[in-house]
Design a protein around this motif. Structure first.
Motif, PDB file in Angstrom:
ATOM      1  N   UNK A  35       0.829  -1.194   0.000  1.00 52.42           N
ATOM      2  CA  UNK A  35       0.000   0.000   0.000  1.00 52.42           C
ATOM      3  C   UNK A  35       0.871   1.254   0.000  1.00 52.42           C
ATOM      4  N   UNK A  36       0.289   2.344  -0.489  1.00 50.80           N
ATOM      5  CA  UNK A  36       0.954   3.641  -0.465  1.00 50.80           C
ATOM      6  C   UNK A  36      -0.024   4.685   0.062  1.00 50.80           C
ATOM      7  N   UNK A  37       0.538   5.797   0.507  1.00 46.06           N
ATOM      8  CA  UNK A  37      -0.258   6.928   0.974  1.00 46.06           C
ATOM      9  C   UNK A  37       0.053   8.119   0.085  1.00 46.06           C
ATOM     10  N   UNK A  38      -0.976   8.801  -0.335  1.00 49.20           N
ATOM     11  CA  UNK A  38      -0.837  10.015  -1.135  1.00 49.20           C
ATOM     12  C   UNK A  38      -1.544  11.132  -0.389  1.00 49.20           C
ATOM     13  N   UNK A  39      -0.834  12.251  -0.206  1.00 51.88           N
ATOM     14  CA  UNK A  39      -1.380  13.359   0.576  1.00 51.88           C
ATOM     15  C   UNK A  39      -1.388  14.610  -0.284  1.00 51.88           C
ATOM     16  N   UNK A  40      -2.502  15.345  -0.203  1.00 50.88           N
ATOM     17  CA  UNK A  40      -2.669  16.588  -0.955  1.00 50.88           C
ATOM     18  C   UNK A  40      -3.216  17.658  -0.030  1.00 50.88           C
ATOM     19  N   UNK A  41      -2.631  18.856  -0.121  1.00 56.71           N
ATOM     20  CA  UNK A  41      -3.087  19.991   0.686  1.00 56.71           C
ATOM     21  C   UNK A  41      -4.100  20.829  -0.098  1.00 56.71           C
ATOM     22  N   UNK A  42      -5.243  20.996   0.475  1.00 54.28           N
ATOM     23  CA  UNK A  42      -6.265  21.937   0.013  1.00 54.28           C
ATOM     24  C   UNK A  42      -6.606  22.782   1.241  1.00 54.28           C
ATOM     25  N   UNK A  43      -7.852  23.209   1.379  1.00 49.61           N
ATOM     26  CA  UNK A  43      -8.267  23.833   2.640  1.00 49.61           C
ATOM     27  C   UNK A  43      -8.075  22.831   3.774  1.00 49.61           C
ATOM     28  N   UNK A  44      -8.317  21.570   3.465  1.00 51.34           N
ATOM     29  CA  UNK A  44      -8.037  20.449   4.360  1.00 51.34           C
ATOM     30  C   UNK A  44      -6.845  19.705   3.776  1.00 51.34           C
ATOM     31  N   UNK A  45      -6.202  18.894   4.584  1.00 51.81           N
ATOM     32  CA  UNK A  45      -5.133  18.034   4.077  1.00 51.81           C
ATOM     33  C   UNK A  45      -5.729  16.640   3.954  1.00 51.81           C
ATOM     34  N   UNK A  46      -5.719  16.100   2.737  1.00 50.94           N
ATOM     35  CA  UNK A  46      -6.406  14.843   2.437  1.00 50.94           C
ATOM     36  C   UNK A  46      -5.388  13.727   2.200  1.00 50.94           C
ATOM     37  N   UNK A  47      -5.629  12.593   2.828  1.00 48.67           N
ATOM     38  CA  UNK A  47      -4.797  11.410   2.645  1.00 48.67           C
ATOM     39  C   UNK A  47      -5.610  10.341   1.941  1.00 48.67           C
ATOM     40  N   UNK A  48      -5.040   9.811   0.864  1.00 49.69           N
ATOM     41  CA  UNK A  48      -5.614   8.664   0.161  1.00 49.69           C
ATOM     42  C   UNK A  48      -4.742   7.455   0.452  1.00 49.69           C
ATOM     43  N   UNK A  49      -5.349   6.380   0.870  1.00 56.24           N
ATOM     44  CA  UNK A  49      -4.641   5.114   1.023  1.00 56.24           C
ATOM     45  C   UNK A  49      -4.954   4.243  -0.175  1.00 56.24           C
ATOM     46  N   UNK A  50      -3.920   3.744  -0.842  1.00 54.07           N
ATOM     47  CA  UNK A  50      -4.096   2.925  -2.036  1.00 54.07           C
ATOM     48  C   UNK A  50      -3.446   1.575  -1.784  1.00 54.07           C
ATOM     49  N   UNK A  51      -4.176   0.517  -2.093  1.00 55.46           N
ATOM     50  CA  UNK A  51      -3.674  -0.840  -1.904  1.00 55.46           C
ATOM     51  C   UNK A  51      -3.638  -1.585  -3.235  1.00 55.46           C
ATOM     52  N   UNK A  52      -2.785  -2.589  -3.281  1.00 55.08           N
ATOM     53  CA  UNK A  52      -2.709  -3.483  -4.427  1.00 55.08           C
ATOM     54  C   UNK A  52      -3.358  -4.799  -4.037  1.00 55.08           C
ATOM     55  N   UNK A  53      -4.349  -5.216  -4.816  1.00 53.12           N
ATOM     56  CA  UNK A  53      -4.968  -6.524  -4.629  1.00 53.12           C
ATOM     57  C   UNK A  53      -4.112  -7.512  -5.417  1.00 53.12           C
ATOM     58  N   UNK A  54      -3.344  -8.306  -4.687  1.00 51.25           N
ATOM     59  CA  UNK A  54      -2.399  -9.227  -5.325  1.00 51.25           C
ATOM     60  C   UNK A  54      -3.097 -10.339  -6.107  1.00 51.25           C
ATOM     61  N   UNK A  55      -4.239 -10.795  -5.632  1.00 50.94           N
ATOM     62  CA  UNK A  55      -4.943 -11.885  -6.316  1.00 50.94           C
ATOM     63  C   UNK A  55      -5.539 -11.425  -7.641  1.00 50.94           C
ATOM     64  N   UNK A  56      -6.140 -10.231  -7.635  1.00 58.09           N
ATOM     65  CA  UNK A  56      -6.784  -9.721  -8.844  1.00 58.09           C
ATOM     66  C   UNK A  56      -5.887  -8.779  -9.637  1.00 58.09           C
ATOM     67  N   UNK A  57      -4.737  -8.393  -9.049  1.00 57.73           N
ATOM     68  CA  UNK A  57      -3.743  -7.559  -9.708  1.00 57.73           C
ATOM     69  C   UNK A  57      -4.290  -6.189 -10.133  1.00 57.73           C
ATOM     70  N   UNK A  58      -4.848  -5.453  -9.172  1.00 61.67           N
ATOM     71  CA  UNK A  58      -5.291  -4.086  -9.438  1.00 61.67           C
ATOM     72  C   UNK A  58      -5.144  -3.240  -8.176  1.00 61.67           C
ATOM     73  N   UNK A  59      -5.043  -1.929  -8.380  1.00 65.24           N
ATOM     74  CA  UNK A  59      -4.973  -0.976  -7.275  1.00 65.24           C
ATOM     75  C   UNK A  59      -6.370  -0.461  -6.973  1.00 65.24           C
ATOM     76  N   UNK A  60      -6.618  -0.143  -5.693  1.00 63.39           N
ATOM     77  CA  UNK A  60      -7.882   0.477  -5.319  1.00 63.39           C
ATOM     78  C   UNK A  60      -7.657   1.420  -4.140  1.00 63.39           C
ATOM     79  N   UNK A  61      -8.535   2.392  -4.015  1.00 60.61           N
ATOM     80  CA  UNK A  61      -8.462   3.340  -2.899  1.00 60.61           C
ATOM     81  C   UNK A  61      -9.129   2.692  -1.700  1.00 60.61           C
ATOM     82  N   UNK A  62      -8.320   2.454  -0.675  1.00 58.34           N
ATOM     83  CA  UNK A  62      -8.826   1.759   0.505  1.00 58.34           C
ATOM     84  C   UNK A  62      -9.352   2.717   1.559  1.00 58.34           C
ATOM     85  N   UNK A  63      -8.869   3.960   1.546  1.00 57.31           N
ATOM     86  CA  UNK A  63      -9.326   4.929   2.533  1.00 57.31           C
ATOM     87  C   UNK A  63      -9.067   6.343   2.046  1.00 57.31           C
TER      88      UNK A  63
END
Length: 86
Positions: A35-63
């Protein structure tokens, strides 16, 4: 997000692609494998958590949630995240 009271993040759902394309910080979560974390500053600071599904081989936003400036400082200091220069 509503269940976990992340109301501030609802207004950022439509611009997730912008967050992914132009992050301010990127990092790896020590608690989540593939998994990785991506953070962006706006009026709020937003964190996206992205995971890799190893069985299906795709990324998705987990949080997505808002994060405080103090947590950014601690994560930068520990090396958990780094500033992304675009």
């Amino acid at each position: 997000m509503i269940k976990r009271k992340h109301f501030k993040c609802l207004k950022y759902i439509d611009i997730i692609s912008d967050i992914l394309e132009e992050p301010d910080y990127i990092g790896i979560s020590p608690n989540e494998v593939n998994s990785i974390e991506i953070i962006k500053r706006y009026d709020d600071i937003i964190l996206l958590g992205i995971k890799l599904d190893m069985e299906e081989n795709y990324f998705y936003i987990s949080t997505i949630y808002d994060i405080q400036k103090s947590k950014i400082s601690r994560r930068l200091y520990s090396g958990r995240i780094v500033e992304f220069n675009h």
